[in-house]
Motif scaffolding. Structure first.
Motif, PDB file in Angstrom:
ATOM      1  N   LEU A 170       0.933  -1.171   0.035  1.00  0.00           N
ATOM      2  CA  LEU A 170      -0.250   0.101  -0.112  1.00  0.00           C
ATOM      3  C   LEU A 170       0.887   1.415   0.078  1.00  0.00           C
ATOM      4  O   LEU A 170       0.356   2.094   0.105  1.00  0.00           O
ATOM      5  N   ASP A 171       2.382   1.082  -0.324  1.00  0.00           N
ATOM      6  CA  ASP A 171       2.941   2.147   0.020  1.00  0.00           C
ATOM      7  C   ASP A 171       4.251   2.142  -1.077  1.00  0.00           C
ATOM      8  O   ASP A 171       5.484   2.666  -0.885  1.00  0.00           O
ATOM      9  N   GLY A 172       3.656   1.617  -2.238  1.00  0.00           N
ATOM     10  CA  GLY A 172       4.845   1.640  -3.220  1.00  0.00           C
ATOM     11  C   GLY A 172       5.890   0.797  -3.102  1.00  0.00           C
ATOM     12  O   GLY A 172       6.916   0.849  -4.083  1.00  0.00           O
ATOM     13  N   GLY A 173       5.719  -0.456  -2.484  1.00  0.00           N
ATOM     14  CA  GLY A 173       6.808  -1.412  -2.434  1.00  0.00           C
ATOM     15  C   GLY A 173       7.645  -1.399  -1.218  1.00  0.00           C
ATOM     16  O   GLY A 173       8.524  -2.275  -0.935  1.00  0.00           O
ATOM     17  N   LYS A 174       7.422  -0.523  -0.421  1.00  0.00           N
ATOM     18  CA  LYS A 174       8.040  -0.174   0.929  1.00  0.00           C
ATOM     19  C   LYS A 174       7.723  -1.545   1.650  1.00  0.00           C
ATOM     20  O   LYS A 174       8.800  -1.916   2.643  1.00  0.00           O
ATOM     21  N   HIS A 175       6.483  -1.848   2.022  1.00  0.00           N
ATOM     22  CA  HIS A 175       6.145  -2.870   2.775  1.00  0.00           C
ATOM     23  C   HIS A 175       5.334  -4.001   2.210  1.00  0.00           C
ATOM     24  O   HIS A 175       4.528  -3.457   1.226  1.00  0.00           O
ATOM     25  N   TRP A 176       5.354  -5.028   2.265  1.00  0.00           N
ATOM     26  CA  TRP A 176       4.543  -6.088   1.620  1.00  0.00           C
ATOM     27  C   TRP A 176       3.791  -6.877   2.633  1.00  0.00           C
ATOM     28  O   TRP A 176       4.654  -7.534   3.705  1.00  0.00           O
ATOM     29  N   THR A 177       2.727  -7.100   2.415  1.00  0.00           N
ATOM     30  CA  THR A 177       1.928  -8.204   3.598  1.00  0.00           C
ATOM     31  C   THR A 177       1.429  -9.229   2.759  1.00  0.00           C
ATOM     32  O   THR A 177       0.929  -9.392   1.534  1.00  0.00           O
ATOM     33  N   ASP A 178       1.414 -10.504   3.502  1.00  0.00           N
ATOM     34  CA  ASP A 178       0.736 -11.711   2.839  1.00  0.00           C
ATOM     35  C   ASP A 178      -0.727 -11.746   2.504  1.00  0.00           C
ATOM     36  O   ASP A 178      -1.423 -11.092   3.305  1.00  0.00           O
ATOM     37  N   SER A 179      -1.108 -12.137   1.680  1.00  0.00           N
ATOM     38  CA  SER A 179      -2.765 -11.971   1.286  1.00  0.00           C
ATOM     39  C   SER A 179      -3.141 -13.564   0.828  1.00  0.00           C
ATOM     40  O   SER A 179      -4.262 -13.797   1.242  1.00  0.00           O
ATOM     41  N   LEU A 180      -2.387 -14.242   0.166  1.00  0.00           N
ATOM     42  CA  LEU A 180      -3.046 -15.812  -0.332  1.00  0.00           C
ATOM     43  C   LEU A 180      -1.900 -16.511  -0.228  1.00  0.00           C
ATOM     44  O   LEU A 180      -0.660 -16.214  -1.051  1.00  0.00           O
ATOM     45  N   TYR A 181      -1.980 -17.673  -0.197  1.00  0.00           N
ATOM     46  CA  TYR A 181      -1.114 -18.889  -0.261  1.00  0.00           C
ATOM     47  C   TYR A 181      -1.686 -19.985  -0.913  1.00  0.00           C
ATOM     48  O   TYR A 181      -2.890 -20.240  -0.649  1.00  0.00           O
ATOM     49  N   ALA A 182      -1.019 -20.444  -1.709  1.00  0.00           N
ATOM     50  CA  ALA A 182      -1.488 -21.665  -2.678  1.00  0.00           C
ATOM     51  C   ALA A 182      -0.443 -22.586  -2.878  1.00  0.00           C
ATOM     52  O   ALA A 182       0.598 -22.372  -3.358  1.00  0.00           O
ATOM     53  N   LYS A 183      -0.786 -23.665  -2.370  1.00  0.00           N
ATOM     54  CA  LYS A 183       0.307 -24.933  -2.265  1.00  0.00           C
ATOM     55  C   LYS A 183       0.507 -25.168  -3.749  1.00  0.00           C
ATOM     56  O   LYS A 183      -0.617 -25.436  -4.603  1.00  0.00           O
ATOM     57  N   SER A 184       1.734 -25.509  -4.113  1.00  0.00           N
ATOM     58  CA  SER A 184       1.910 -26.021  -5.404  1.00  0.00           C
ATOM     59  C   SER A 184       3.330 -26.787  -5.456  1.00  0.00           C
ATOM     60  O   SER A 184       4.261 -26.446  -4.991  1.00  0.00           O
ATOM     61  N   ALA A 185       3.329 -27.999  -5.988  1.00  0.00           N
ATOM     62  CA  ALA A 185       4.552 -29.008  -6.065  1.00  0.00           C
ATOM     63  C   ALA A 185       5.582 -28.131  -7.075  1.00  0.00           C
ATOM     64  O   ALA A 185       6.836 -28.360  -7.000  1.00  0.00           O
ATOM     65  N   THR A 186       5.157 -27.602  -7.907  1.00  0.00           N
ATOM     66  CA  THR A 186       5.893 -26.889  -9.301  1.00  0.00           C
ATOM     67  C   THR A 186       5.539 -25.500  -8.983  1.00  0.00           C
ATOM     68  O   THR A 186       4.484 -24.847  -9.269  1.00  0.00           O
ATOM     69  N   LEU A 187       6.750 -24.578  -9.188  1.00  0.00           N
ATOM     70  CA  LEU A 187       6.605 -23.076  -9.028  1.00  0.00           C
ATOM     71  C   LEU A 187       7.227 -22.647 -10.394  1.00  0.00           C
ATOM     72  O   LEU A 187       8.057 -22.272 -10.626  1.00  0.00           O
ATOM     73  N   ALA A 188       5.939 -22.360 -11.210  1.00  0.00           N
ATOM     74  CA  ALA A 188       6.369 -21.902 -12.499  1.00  0.00           C
ATOM     75  C   ALA A 188       6.238 -20.483 -12.797  1.00  0.00           C
ATOM     76  O   ALA A 188       6.061 -20.166 -14.103  1.00  0.00           O
ATOM     77  N   GLY A 189       5.508 -19.766 -11.741  1.00  0.00           N
ATOM     78  CA  GLY A 189       5.328 -18.578 -11.965  1.00  0.00           C
ATOM     79  C   GLY A 189       3.802 -18.282 -12.208  1.00  0.00           C
ATOM     80  O   GLY A 189       3.013 -19.235 -12.177  1.00  0.00           O
ATOM     81  N   GLY A 190       3.295 -16.826 -12.433  1.00  0.00           N
ATOM     82  CA  GLY A 190       2.054 -16.471 -12.537  1.00  0.00           C
ATOM     83  C   GLY A 190       1.883 -14.990 -12.949  1.00  0.00           C
ATOM     84  O   GLY A 190       3.072 -14.343 -13.460  1.00  0.00           O
ATOM     85  N   MET A 191       0.740 -14.508 -13.189  1.00  0.00           N
ATOM     86  CA  MET A 191       0.403 -13.258 -13.729  1.00  0.00           C
ATOM     87  C   MET A 191      -0.703 -12.430 -12.875  1.00  0.00           C
ATOM     88  O   MET A 191      -1.637 -13.485 -12.361  1.00  0.00           O
ATOM     89  N   ILE A 192      -0.827 -11.329 -12.766  1.00  0.00           N
ATOM     90  CA  ILE A 192      -1.703 -10.563 -12.140  1.00  0.00           C
ATOM     91  C   ILE A 192      -2.365  -9.682 -12.937  1.00  0.00           C
ATOM     92  O   ILE A 192      -1.808  -8.827 -13.968  1.00  0.00           O
ATOM     93  N   TYR A 193      -3.783  -9.204 -12.829  1.00  0.00           N
ATOM     94  CA  TYR A 193      -4.592  -8.527 -13.598  1.00  0.00           C
ATOM     95  C   TYR A 193      -5.519  -7.862 -12.697  1.00  0.00           C
ATOM     96  O   TYR A 193      -5.909  -8.297 -11.832  1.00  0.00           O
TER      97      TYR A 193
END
Length: 388
Positions: free
Chosen positions: A211-234
């Protein structure tokens, strides 16, 4: 400091005078081509010739953006085309063959930024145009060739490498590295201060919020995954966010999940969960078979319009037929629709819940398609010529 392309030994890049409908002083409603607006719409190459292409790859459409229902551009390896009559007629904006456009973001009909390769196989270069895309100036980014850009206005923008995020507040003259969480793989800012990130953590993905331009980040969602191939946000609203997370791939199949929040991450809903035989489980909880199925193939792009409509296109080289799905009620329900078009990769640009455009990469003939009914049906409006 912004440098002209000639400083990169690209003096030959300059094209003819600004074309009608896409110049700095062009009216928004000007004609896209010399054809009369009443003339029958075409589906061919609209006169585009690819003889100037310098690379060795087949012609492809790699980026598409519509500023309104009528005015838009599509671009690929060596060319950029534009329309100002909703795809009925297209004209060549750039065809010097020296730029391979990976992404474009026009802020107005005249001013915009693009990522493009200036030579085949080279990293992306950031360029700016003020004449609708006919000519470009180089924006230096230091030793950081960006994979993706996002500009909020002409001065404030973000550049993304695979793992890091950089910000400019002066139109690209200077760049500052933002403090993103370790192992961040995708960042999207809704405003200058409000943003989201996909982060790789032990055993899965974490979606984080700032909420402050990247100075601080808070956890919002965790998704279990055996493979970590990336993602996208829209998303177009800082509280209404769509997140796509990839699982594994195999046998021309990719597992993936789509999550949505309408309340800034206080609650998340898994809208799509698509496990596959070749890719294994989808990220997140195991969904009952057939309950949350999304389009088949690997998702290649998503488009979000306001707080109601979201669209997803997926493709696979094994079937060469793009699949399409949508939600028109802010994620409450999801519908998979018939195949959108022949192809294995597609880029979307929607201007409303009904009207959208799709740039298709295909083994046969890359093309641009249009929908007027939210993706239920698609009509071809442009076809790339065969490379000489």
């Amino acid at each position: 400091m912004t440098r002209t392309l000639s400083r990169l030994a690209l003096a030959a890049l300059a094209t003819a005078a600004t074309l009608g409908g896409f110049g700095a002083g062009a009216p928004a409603a000007s004609a896209a081509a010399p054809n009369s607006p009443s003339a029958a719409c075409r589906t061919d190459a609209h006169g585009l010739s690819l003889t100037a292409m310098k690379d060795t790859s087949d012609p492809s459409l790699q980026s598409i953006q519509f500023l309104s229902a009528n005015i838009g551009r599509a671009a690929g390896n060596g060319f950029m085309i534009g329309t100002s009559d909703a795809g009925c007629h297209w004209q060549t904006i750039y065809n010097a063959g020296k730029l391979s456009f990976a992404q474009m973001q026009f802020l107005t009909n005249a001013k915009g930024y693009v990522l493009a390769q200036v030579a085949y196989g080279k990293p992306n270069t950031l360029l700016k145009t003020t004449d609708g895309g006919a000519s470009y100036a180089w924006i230096p980014t230091g030793a950081h060739p960006f994979e993706r850009i996002q500009f909020l206005n002409e001065r404030t923008g973000f550049g993304f490498t695979r793992a890091f995020t950089y910000k400019t507040a002066d139109g690209g003259e200077t760049w500052t590295k933002l403090a993103t969480p370790p192992n961040t793989r995708y960042v999207h800012f809704m405003t200058e201060r409000k943003g989201w990130a996909v982060v790789l953590v032990a055993g899965g993905y974490e979606v984080k919020r700032t909420l402050d331009g990247g100075k601080h980040w808070t956890d919002s969602l965790y998704a279990k995954s055996a493979t970590l191939a990336g993602g996208m946000i829209y998303g177009t609203d800082s509280a209404d966010v769509w997140v796509l997370l990839y699982g594994d791939s195999g046998m021309s199949q990719t597992s993936y999940s789509v999550y949505h929040t309408a309340d800034a991450g206080a609650h998340w809903k898994q809208v799509v969960s698509r496990p596959t035989a070749g890719g294994g489980p989808a990220p997140g909880p195991v969904a009952p078979s057939g309950k949350l199925t999304g389009p088949a193939g690997r998702p290649t792009d998503m488009a979000v319009v306001g707080r109601q409509a979201a669209f997803l296109v997926a493709g696979s080289g094994a079937i060469d037929d793009l699949q399409f799905g949508r939600s028109l009620d802010d994620g409450r329900t999801w519908t998979n629709l018939p195949g959108a078009a022949p192809g294995y990769d597609g880029k979307l640009s929607f201007v409303s819940a009904a009207t959208g455009y799709l740039a298709v990469t295909s083994f046969e003939q890359p093309a641009v398609y249009k929908t007027a009914d939210g993706g239920s049906t698609w009509k071809k409006v442009f076809s790339l010529p065969v490379k000489p």
